[in-house]
Design a protein around this motif. Structure first.
Motif, short mmCIF file in Angstrom:
data_model
loop_
_atom_site.label_atom_id
_atom_site.label_comp_id
_atom_site.label_asym_id
_atom_site.label_seq_id
_atom_site.Cartn_x
_atom_site.Cartn_y
_atom_site.Cartn_z
N THR A 106 -9.94 2.58 5.15
CA THR A 106 -9.57 1.17 5.22
C THR A 106 -8.13 0.96 4.78
O THR A 106 -7.39 0.20 5.41
CB THR A 106 -10.51 0.33 4.34
N ALA A 107 -7.73 1.63 3.72
CA ALA A 107 -6.35 1.49 3.24
C ALA A 107 -5.35 2.11 4.21
O ALA A 107 -4.25 1.58 4.39
CB ALA A 107 -6.22 2.12 1.86
N TYR A 108 -5.72 3.23 4.82
CA TYR A 108 -4.79 3.90 5.72
C TYR A 108 -4.47 3.05 6.96
O TYR A 108 -3.34 3.06 7.44
CB TYR A 108 -5.36 5.25 6.17
N ASP A 109 -5.47 2.35 7.48
CA ASP A 109 -5.29 1.56 8.71
C ASP A 109 -5.42 0.07 8.43
O ASP A 109 -5.94 -0.69 9.25
CB ASP A 109 -6.32 1.98 9.76
N VAL A 110 -4.95 -0.36 7.28
CA VAL A 110 -5.15 -1.75 6.87
C VAL A 110 -4.42 -2.73 7.79
O VAL A 110 -4.81 -3.88 7.92
CB VAL A 110 -4.69 -1.93 5.40
N SER A 111 -3.35 -2.29 8.45
CA SER A 111 -2.56 -3.19 9.29
C SER A 111 -3.00 -3.21 10.75
O SER A 111 -2.45 -3.98 11.55
CB SER A 111 -1.08 -2.81 9.23
N LYS A 112 -3.97 -2.39 11.12
CA LYS A 112 -4.40 -2.30 12.52
C LYS A 112 -5.50 -3.32 12.78
O LYS A 112 -6.69 -3.00 12.81
CB LYS A 112 -4.87 -0.88 12.84
N ALA A 113 -5.08 -4.56 13.00
CA ALA A 113 -6.03 -5.65 13.17
C ALA A 113 -6.88 -5.48 14.43
O ALA A 113 -8.05 -5.87 14.45
CB ALA A 113 -5.29 -6.98 13.22
N ASN A 114 -6.30 -4.91 15.48
CA ASN A 114 -7.05 -4.76 16.73
C ASN A 114 -8.25 -3.84 16.59
O ASN A 114 -9.22 -3.97 17.34
CB ASN A 114 -6.12 -4.23 17.83
N HIS A 115 -8.19 -2.90 15.65
CA HIS A 115 -9.31 -1.99 15.45
C HIS A 115 -10.34 -2.56 14.47
O HIS A 115 -11.48 -2.10 14.44
CB HIS A 115 -8.80 -0.64 14.94
N VAL A 116 -9.92 -3.52 13.66
CA VAL A 116 -10.84 -4.13 12.69
C VAL A 116 -11.61 -5.28 13.33
O VAL A 116 -12.78 -5.52 13.00
CB VAL A 116 -10.06 -4.62 11.45
N LEU A 117 -10.98 -6.00 14.25
CA LEU A 117 -11.58 -7.19 14.83
C LEU A 117 -12.92 -6.94 15.51
O LEU A 117 -13.87 -7.71 15.28
CB LEU A 117 -10.58 -7.83 15.81
N PRO A 118 -13.09 -5.90 16.35
CA PRO A 118 -14.41 -5.69 16.96
C PRO A 118 -15.51 -5.45 15.93
O PRO A 118 -16.62 -5.97 16.07
CB PRO A 118 -14.20 -4.45 17.85
N ALA A 119 -15.20 -4.68 14.89
CA ALA A 119 -16.20 -4.43 13.85
C ALA A 119 -16.55 -5.72 13.12
O ALA A 119 -17.72 -5.95 12.77
CB ALA A 119 -15.68 -3.38 12.87
N ALA A 120 -15.56 -6.57 12.87
CA ALA A 120 -15.82 -7.84 12.20
C ALA A 120 -16.75 -8.72 13.04
O ALA A 120 -17.69 -9.34 12.52
CB ALA A 120 -14.51 -8.57 11.93
N LEU A 121 -16.52 -8.76 14.34
CA LEU A 121 -17.37 -9.56 15.22
C LEU A 121 -18.79 -8.99 15.29
O LEU A 121 -19.77 -9.75 15.35
CB LEU A 121 -16.75 -9.62 16.62
N LEU A 122 -18.92 -7.68 15.26
CA LEU A 122 -20.26 -7.07 15.26
C LEU A 122 -21.00 -7.37 13.96
O LEU A 122 -22.22 -7.58 13.96
CB LEU A 122 -20.14 -5.56 15.48
N VAL A 123 -20.28 -7.38 12.85
CA VAL A 123 -20.92 -7.73 11.58
C VAL A 123 -21.49 -9.14 11.65
O VAL A 123 -22.63 -9.39 11.23
CB VAL A 123 -19.90 -7.61 10.42
N TRP A 124 -20.73 -10.06 12.21
CA TRP A 124 -21.22 -11.43 12.31
C TRP A 124 -22.31 -11.57 13.36
O TRP A 124 -23.14 -12.49 13.28
CB TRP A 124 -20.05 -12.37 12.59
N ALA A 125 -22.34 -10.68 14.34
CA ALA A 125 -23.47 -10.67 15.27
C ALA A 125 -24.76 -10.30 14.54
O ALA A 125 -25.83 -10.85 14.83
CB ALA A 125 -23.21 -9.69 16.41
N PHE A 126 -24.66 -9.39 13.57
CA PHE A 126 -25.82 -9.07 12.74
C PHE A 126 -26.18 -10.22 11.82
O PHE A 126 -27.36 -10.50 11.60
CB PHE A 126 -25.54 -7.81 11.92
N VAL A 127 -25.18 -10.88 11.26
CA VAL A 127 -25.45 -12.01 10.37
C VAL A 127 -26.23 -13.09 11.11
O VAL A 127 -27.15 -13.71 10.56
CB VAL A 127 -24.13 -12.57 9.81
N ALA A 128 -25.90 -13.31 12.38
CA ALA A 128 -26.53 -14.38 13.16
C ALA A 128 -27.60 -13.85 14.10
O ALA A 128 -27.93 -14.50 15.09
CB ALA A 128 -25.46 -15.11 13.97
#
Length: 439
Positions: free
Chosen positions: A220-242
């Motif tokens: 996470t610290a190594y690629d902290v600035s790569k928003a394009n790679h974090v965004l899909p995972a964030a959306l999948l997390v919220w798909a699980f939340v909902a």
């Protein structure tokens, strides 16, 4: 930031050692060495040295990451066989973990604002600016930079005018917007994991534990600035939340598919999960999102050719043709691309097996199978595939920390208001969460 923290810099090796010690101190179960939790922690920590080897010894680093990725696929594929999941208390209470989460996230913000943003994120910000001004983005388009999908530019659209308003003359607004995107993407992941623990695992402490380990791990610290790679995972997390609301889950899944290519492989699995209980709503909401994303591409296209370039022309078809060989960095750069064919065939068979079996899936199956499919994608993906740990890390953590989830078949005639979630009677007992499909 230099006037706040003069000469602030933490090397990758230093962060690895600090992360190793903190992770073991907080999460390792010293009273029960031979436990599934400890095994998962060792697997998570053992893959990080591969990222360090990439700079000095790329061949060893790629082999290390490829082997670790394969172990994760096996672990996620057999997760459903671990029926007994006794609750394991963390070595730090909830207030301590919350303090660490806030502190580490603050250091991440400093790192984001002190290092140069990823080139892909800068390009996404420029595309979002073109979307707001309805300009053609195919003019002077740089094909050497791997593009994210239209979801990323929609996500960046509200950030662009804000960064332009607050940016000083010495700071590029695109750079500021890229940094804000990275911070927001990680914040979405952290908040989603905490809500996941509180709502679906019936324990806020588990949510804090997942969020803390996500922030602690070196990848996470190594690629902290790569928003394009974090965004899909964030959306999948919220798909699980909902996930109890097929419409909301379909929206998040559709956005995830529009952010990167790999969530598309999850659609058969999620369709089988909602097969007799919400499939139409899931598909309908995802289709609406797809139409909206295509509409955003129309706004930045001056003609049919421009629209085709943004939809079909931006896809690297050489990946599907198994071409490239030595020109693609990563594990497969040292081997002929033909060797990826049996790996891809195994990947397709894995999707088919996890989609069909078991026929009646609960939340535990959905989480572990989702993580397995995403991780397996990296085994055949040629462009530094095994390096992209942030694609699957949040889902992997949900599987590692999840309690025992029991699935109760629900009739369509049952009123939604009668659904109940059985919470643990005691914090020292096994966590049992009765998870039901949405009627």
């Amino acid at each position: 930031m230099n006037h706040i923290l003069p000469d602030y810099y933490v090397s990758e090796a230093t962060w690895f050692y600090l992360s190793l010690l903190l992770t073991l101190a907080v999460f390792f179960r010293f009273d029960r060495i031979a436990s599934l939790r400890n095994l998962d922690l060792l697997l998570l920590l053992s893959i990080s040295p591969g990222l360090l080897f990439l700079s000095d010894n790329p061949v060893l680093g790629n082999i290390w990451l490829f082997a670790g990725t394969g172990l994760f696929v096996i672990r996620m594929s057999v997760d459903c066989f671990f029926q007994r999941r006794p609750r394991g208390e963390q070595n730090l209470n909830s207030f301590g973990m919350a303090f660490l989460c806030i502190s580490i996230f603050a250091f991440f913000m400093v790192r984001v604002f002190t290092e140069k943003p990823a080139a892909e994120t800068i390009q996404t910000v420029k595309q979002a600016d073109s979307l707001l001004s309805m300009e053609d983005v195919t003019v002077d388009q740089k094909q050497e930079i791997q593009e994210a999908g239209p979801t990323a530019r929609l996500f960046a659209a509200p950030v662009v005018p804000l960064s332009s308003a607050v940016a000083q003359s010495s700071l590029d607004p695109a750079t500021l917007a890229a940094r804000i995107m990275a911070i927001l993407a990680h914040a979405f992941v952290v908040v989603g994991l905490i809500i996941m623990g509180r709502v679906h695992f019936a324990d806020t402490q588990l949510g804090l534990a997942m969020a803390l380990l996500y922030l602690l791990l070196p990848c996470t610290a190594y690629d902290v600035s790569k928003a394009n790679h974090v965004l899909p995972a964030a959306l999948l997390v919220w798909a699980f939340v909902a996930y109890r609301q097929p419409i909301l889950s379909g929206i998040f899944m559709g956005l995830a598919c529009g952010a990167m290519f790999f969530p598309v492989f999850l659609l058969p699995l999620w369709a089988s999960f909602y097969w007799k209980n919400g499939l139409k709503r899931f598909v309908l909401s995802g289709s609406v999102v797809a139409i909206v994303l295509l509409g955003s591409l129309v706004l930045t296209s001056v003609d049919r050719f421009s629209f085709t370039q943004q939809t079909i022309g931006s896809i690297d078809w050489s990946v599907l043709k198994f071409e490239g060989g030595q020109q693609m960095p990563g594990f497969w750069s040292a081997y002929d691309s033909a060797y990826r064919i049996p790996v891809f065939v195994g990947f397709v068979l894995l999707i088919a097996c996890l989609t069909i079996w078991p026929r009646k899936k609960n939340l535990g199956h959905l989480m572990s199978h989702t993580a397995a499919i995403i991780i397996a994608t990296l085994l055949w993906y040629p462009q530094q595939g095994s390096v992209y740990l942030l694609w699957y890390l949040p889902m992997l953590l949900m599987v590692v920390f999840r309690p025992r989830l029991l699935h109760t078949i629900q009739s369509k005639d049952v009123d939604r208001n009668q659904e109940s979630v059985e919470k643990p009677v005691s914090r020292h007992q096994d966590s049992v969460n009765i998870v039901r499909h949405t009627s």
